[in-house]
Design a protein around this motif. Structure first.
Motif, PDB file in Angstrom:
ATOM      1  N   ILE A 104      15.811  30.379  32.001  1.00  0.00           N
ATOM      2  CA  ILE A 104      17.247  30.085  31.990  1.00  0.00           C
ATOM      3  C   ILE A 104      17.524  28.889  31.092  1.00  0.00           C
ATOM      4  O   ILE A 104      18.487  28.880  30.301  1.00  0.00           O
ATOM      5  CB  ILE A 104      17.761  29.836  33.420  1.00  0.00           C
ATOM      6  CG1 ILE A 104      17.730  31.138  34.236  1.00  0.00           C
ATOM      7  CG2 ILE A 104      19.179  29.263  33.397  1.00  0.00           C
ATOM      8  CD1 ILE A 104      18.080  30.960  35.697  1.00  0.00           C
ATOM      9  N   PRO A 149      21.890  32.975  34.313  1.00  0.00           N
ATOM     10  CA  PRO A 149      21.922  32.782  35.766  1.00  0.00           C
ATOM     11  C   PRO A 149      23.021  33.613  36.402  1.00  0.00           C
ATOM     12  O   PRO A 149      24.024  33.941  35.765  1.00  0.00           O
ATOM     13  CB  PRO A 149      22.217  31.279  35.909  1.00  0.00           C
ATOM     14  CG  PRO A 149      22.961  30.919  34.672  1.00  0.00           C
ATOM     15  CD  PRO A 149      22.378  31.786  33.588  1.00  0.00           C
ATOM     16  N   LYS A 168      19.509  32.839  40.332  1.00  0.00           N
ATOM     17  CA  LYS A 168      19.227  34.065  39.587  1.00  0.00           C
ATOM     18  C   LYS A 168      18.736  35.091  40.595  1.00  0.00           C
ATOM     19  O   LYS A 168      17.726  34.879  41.268  1.00  0.00           O
ATOM     20  CB  LYS A 168      18.154  33.822  38.518  1.00  0.00           C
ATOM     21  CG  LYS A 168      17.755  35.084  37.755  1.00  0.00           C
ATOM     22  CD  LYS A 168      18.909  35.682  36.975  1.00  0.00           C
ATOM     23  CE  LYS A 168      18.500  36.963  36.273  1.00  0.00           C
ATOM     24  NZ  LYS A 168      19.621  37.597  35.561  1.00  0.00           N
TER      25      LYS A 168
END
Length: 344
Positions: A47, A54, A10
């Motif tokens: 996430i 992501p 990320k």
């Protein structure tokens, strides 16, 4: 229960990057997910629960894709963030009723569920209190009750003990164990490592976005903390320096222990204690005591100081920093070499 990620990243300034991994956390088990500030714990969790997308890679919980199966993830997972969103002029039962409705729970079963989660979290007496007037510890109980409203299989709790006083932390610890007894799979982050070590079945350590260690607490101690710490108690204050020198000389000349430094052996005159670290096993270390006694050194106690989760964490973080220093030095040397090559 299996949590899987593959090349998960990320990006926003810094980044979280997790190599392909699989975390096996069983029903009724508690996983401690620990790491320094900025290591990627909260980003990874967000996430996993579908609150962040992501940049690349994927994540799954119990086979459900955290992006493609968002509805299934929401039904299966309960997430408690590290901040408490309070609403003014709303009582606890109204607060829980609001979230129960958001999960699509019908009116009658929702009211029954409110009573159940308040009982589980020992918060029944707060039912008619205003949420924004509660103490931090009381709010955390309500937050867990909120997370339980849809009866999730997995609970992900981000810093549940943050800001709590000692008594409230003890109550939080008991609550986590009670949830595990109810069959919930818990993933808990915390900076209060001694508290976490008392309840966790498994530990995962993350630094700079990468998983560095995973396993039971005993596994972590055995594999991460390679050097052991010992204490030698002498009988007189003026014996400390001599005992420290004898231990230092013995370790330095011992063929098995590698790279022993003077800083590995320290003496405390006030405590009449010599402390040292070593990689030697018990059979390899036993001759040291014989050597000291043979030199006329009085020894009142000779014991190993057991390491804890904080020690293991510092070892992992320290090794990570050292690796970064080496990599940085290598890059600097490479750039310098290229510069010399360009000038020649």
């Amino acid at each position: 229960m299996v949590v899987e990620t593959f090349n998960l990243t990320k990006h926003y300034g810094d980044f979280v990057a997790l190599d392909s991994l699989s975390l096996q956390v069983g029903k009724g088990q508690i996983l401690g997910f620990i790491g320094p500030n900025g290591s990627g714990k909260t980003t990874t969790i967000r996430i996993l629960v579908g609150l962040l997308k992501p940049t690349s890679g994927y994540a799954r919980i119990a086979g459900a894709d955290c992006l493609q199966d968002a509805g299934k993830i929401r039904r299966m997972v309960g997430y408690m963030p590290d901040d408490f969103a309070a609403y003014n002029n709303m009582r606890v039962n109204e607060y829980l009723d609001f979230f129960g409705a958001a999960y699509g729970i019908g009116r009658k079963p929702r009211l029954q569920r409110i009573d159940e989660v308040l009982e589980i979290t020992s918060a029944t007496h707060m039912k008619d209190l205003f949420v924004d007037a509660l103490s931090r510890g009381m709010q955390q109980k309500v937050a867990i009750a909120r997370t339980l409203m849809h009866d999730p299989q997995v609970m992900i709790l981000d810093e549940p003990a943050n800001g709590l006083d000692p008594q409230a932390r003890i109550e939080m610890r008991g609550m986590l164990m009670r949830l595990a007894e109810l069959g919930k799979t818990l993933i808990v982050t915390s900076h209060i490592l001694p508290e976490l070590a008392r309840v966790c079945d498994l530990v995962a350590m993350i630094t700079k976005g990468r998983l560095r260690a995973f396993g039971t607490l005993d596994d972590i101690m055995r594999n991460v903390k390679q050097r052991r710490t010992f204490e030698l108690l002498v009988l007189e204050h003026d014996q400390v320096e001599m005992a420290a020198n004898r231990v230092r000389d013995w370790l330095a000349t011992h063929p098995v222990d590698e790279a022993v430094e003077a800083s590995d052996v320290t003496g405390s005159t006030a405590e009449m204690i010599v402390r040292f670290t070593t990689r030697l096993s018990d059979p390899q270390l036993a001759p040291l005591l014989t050597h000291l006694v043979g030199q006329g050194q009085s020894v009142a106690q000779f014991r190993e100081v057991m390491t804890d989760l904080e020690d293991a964490f510092l070892c992992v973080a320290g090794a990570d920093d050292a690796a970064d220093d080496v990599a940085s030095a290598s890059r600097t040397a490479a750039v310098a070499g290229e510069s010399r090559g360009d000038n020649s």
